[in-house]
Enzyme design. Structure first.
Site, mmCIF file in Angstrom:
data_model
loop_
_atom_site.group_PDB
_atom_site.id
_atom_site.type_symbol
_atom_site.label_atom_id
_atom_site.label_comp_id
_atom_site.label_asym_id
_atom_site.label_seq_id
_atom_site.Cartn_x
_atom_site.Cartn_y
_atom_site.Cartn_z
ATOM 1 N N LYS A 296 26.274 44.063 39.066
ATOM 2 C CA LYS A 296 26.758 42.762 38.607
ATOM 3 C C LYS A 296 25.568 41.811 38.603
ATOM 4 O O LYS A 296 24.745 41.838 39.534
ATOM 5 C CB LYS A 296 27.861 42.294 39.564
ATOM 6 C CG LYS A 296 28.513 40.982 39.195
ATOM 7 C CD LYS A 296 29.678 40.673 40.136
ATOM 8 C CE LYS A 296 30.385 39.379 39.777
ATOM 9 N NZ LYS A 296 31.518 39.095 40.680
ATOM 10 N N SER B 280 35.887 38.099 38.382
ATOM 11 C CA SER B 280 34.656 37.863 37.661
ATOM 12 C C SER B 280 33.819 39.118 37.414
ATOM 13 O O SER B 280 32.940 39.085 36.557
ATOM 14 C CB SER B 280 33.812 36.838 38.410
ATOM 15 O OG SER B 280 33.449 37.331 39.684
ATOM 16 N N SER C 188 37.604 39.152 42.760
ATOM 17 C CA SER C 188 36.762 39.528 41.619
ATOM 18 C C SER C 188 36.352 40.987 41.525
ATOM 19 O O SER C 188 35.806 41.390 40.501
ATOM 20 C CB SER C 188 35.515 38.664 41.581
ATOM 21 O OG SER C 188 35.845 37.427 41.028
#
Ligand code: GLN
Length: 488
Positions: A78, A153, A177
């Site tokens: 990420k 996210s 997330s």
């Protein structure tokens, strides 16, 4: 079987048997990624040359007889994890050109294990969002239905896994997330106990809630990643001294006698009937194998979303003050004096959702409002934690849906922040309490969208959650399904 369809365990076996090299594996996935990136937008940066170099290093280690189970396995991070020499954007204009001078501890540990980094994954800006639509680099699409969001996210991580672009990814979970996008995309993700995985080098959003974790195709693969990721880190002051664990060794336990709590509060109004049916079927699965199903109460969990949206913005407003165009981040051209430089740089650098959070956070922390909002939210947080403590005196794990609905359409909620915030209604209490939770696939809707369920555990029950998830996945097909267009 095609390499892109294999999970970490079978790829590691193939590498060990010399059926293919790490370089061949990396090249196969890079070629696939190049074809698919445009429609999914799962990556912010692809590091093809670096990946090939790391794959060659892995092949050299394999040739020397090193058989670490993650050696030569490709993954992507990420884009919230700092990577030395490769930009770390947090999907924000603010950090679009930021190159960190060091690696996050998570990045470094997985690198040491021999994993090959393919690139950095798209996400909501500064991890604020539940749909990946707040990214400065544009939304990610859900491989199960390109008109839908992948969740957020960590949406790039979940979409890339679901589309079989890679077998492993990292994510972060401040309020859901990892778990919410895992549920929307039909993959498996663990939000570890707060303090088990280092936050060093992870761009801070809400430090008392942020936790990094693994995302993969199965609980067993997540366990392998946790073996490498977890551990005490002197560079993170909230890292737990006993953070390390042997997660893979904990797999293989049975279900019989396990006490599973089902919270009434997670099956109320707003829960999609197809999600409810799939989660009920999973409860039956466990009951049929000798688990005891007990009802538990988490009465304060109904306040989790409102508590979170005071505390997380408060911490964010403080954490994000470092991005001022001077020390870090985008610097505006419009800068006649210092004040204008600050204001204009932050205005241009942050997107609307991030600005909203900074405003809310500054408000709830300001003199006169601190007691009414921030202090009150901290008190409710203690009650939420206490709910779990009481529940875990009676049960070993708590089971419920990860999300109230399956993946929604792009644009559906992006103009209505409150309805977006409610997408996290079942995930947020876990972060407020600091406990671990695993999301894993448990079925599909009639339209073919994945449904996720969530196993929550007491502090340091990460191993137990992975073992229970693994037991479920040994007998169910859900986690092995891939979206038609992306599978074969
Ligand atoms: N969707 C939540 C938010 O917008 C959670 C984000 C997260 O876990 N990073 O804050």
């Amino acid at each position: 079987m095609d390499l892109h369809l294999q999970d970490i365990h079978s790829l590691a076996e193939g590498l060990r048997r010399r059926e293919f090299s790490a370089l061949e594996l990396t090249d196969t996935l890079l070629a696939r990624l190049a074809n698919r990136q445009q429609e999914l937008n799962a990556f912010v940066t692809v590091t093809a040359d670096l990946a090939r170099q790391q794959a060659r290093d892995a092949d050299a280690r394999l040739a020397r007889g090193d058989h670490h189970p993650l050696l030569g396995i490709p993954l992507a991070h990420k884009d919230i994890f700092c990577t030395r020499g490769v930009r770390t954007t947090c999907a924000s204009r603010m950090l679009a050109d930021f190159v960190a001078p060091y690696d996050a501890t998570v990045v470094q540990r997985l690198r040491q294990a021999g994993m090959v980094m393919l690139g950095k994954l798209n996400m909501d800006e500064f991890a604020m969002g539940s749909s990946n639509e707040t990214s400065h680099f544009g939304p990610v699409r859900n491989p199960w239905d390109l008109s839908r969001v992948p969740g957020g996210s960590s949406g790039g991580s979940a979409a890339a896994l679901a589309a079989r672009l890679l077998p492993a990814a990292t994510g972060t979970d401040t309020g859901g997330s990892i778990r919410q996008p895992a549920a929307f995309c039909g993959v498996t993700g663990l939000k570890p106990t707060y303090g088990r995985v280092s936050r060093y080098g992870m761009v801070a959003f809400a430090s008392s809630l942020d936790q990094a974790g693994p995302m993969a195709r199965s609980a067993a693969d997540c366990a392998l990643l946790m073996d490498a990721m977890a551990g005490h880190d002197p560079l993170d002051s909230t890292s737990h001294p006993k953070a390390a664990g042997n997660f893979s060794a904990a797999l293989g336990r049975g279900i019989a006698g396990l006490r599973i709590g089902v919270p009434e509060e997670f099956f109320g109004e707003g829960l999609d009937p197809e999600v409810a049916t799939a989660v009920q079927a999973a409860i039956q699965f466990f009951a049929a194998r000798g688990a005891r199903i007990l009802s538990v109460h988490l009465p304060h969990s109904v306040h989790a979303v409102s508590t979170y949206y005071v505390l997380a913005p408060a911490e964010a407003s403080s954490n994000l003050s470092r991005f001022d165009g001077v020390r870090f981040g985008h610097r505006s051209e419009q800068r006649s004096d210092l004040m204008e430089l600050y204001c204009q740089s932050r205005y241009e650098g942050f997107g609307p959702e991030v600005r909203r959070r900074i405003l809310i956070g500054s408000y709830v922390l300001s003199a006169g409002y601190y007691d009414a909002y921030y202090r009150k939210a901290q008190q409710v947080r203690a009650l939420i934690r206490e709910d779990f403590r009481r529940a875990f005196a009676e049960v070993d794990v708590i089971l419920g849906p990860t999300t109230p609905t399956p993946a929604f359409a792009l644009g559906d909620k992006s103009t209505d922040p409150v309805s977006m915030y409610l997408a996290d209604i079942y995930t947020i209490a876990v972060n407020l309490a600091g406990i671990p939770a695993l999301s894993l696939p448990c079925g599909f809707t009639a339209q073919g969208l994945p449904i996720g369920m969530q196993l929550m555990g007491d502090y340091f029950a990460d191993e137990l959650l992975l073992a229970v998830g693994d037991a479920y996945q040994r007998e169910t097909p859900w986690h092995q399904q891939s979206p038609k267009e992306f599978g074969l």
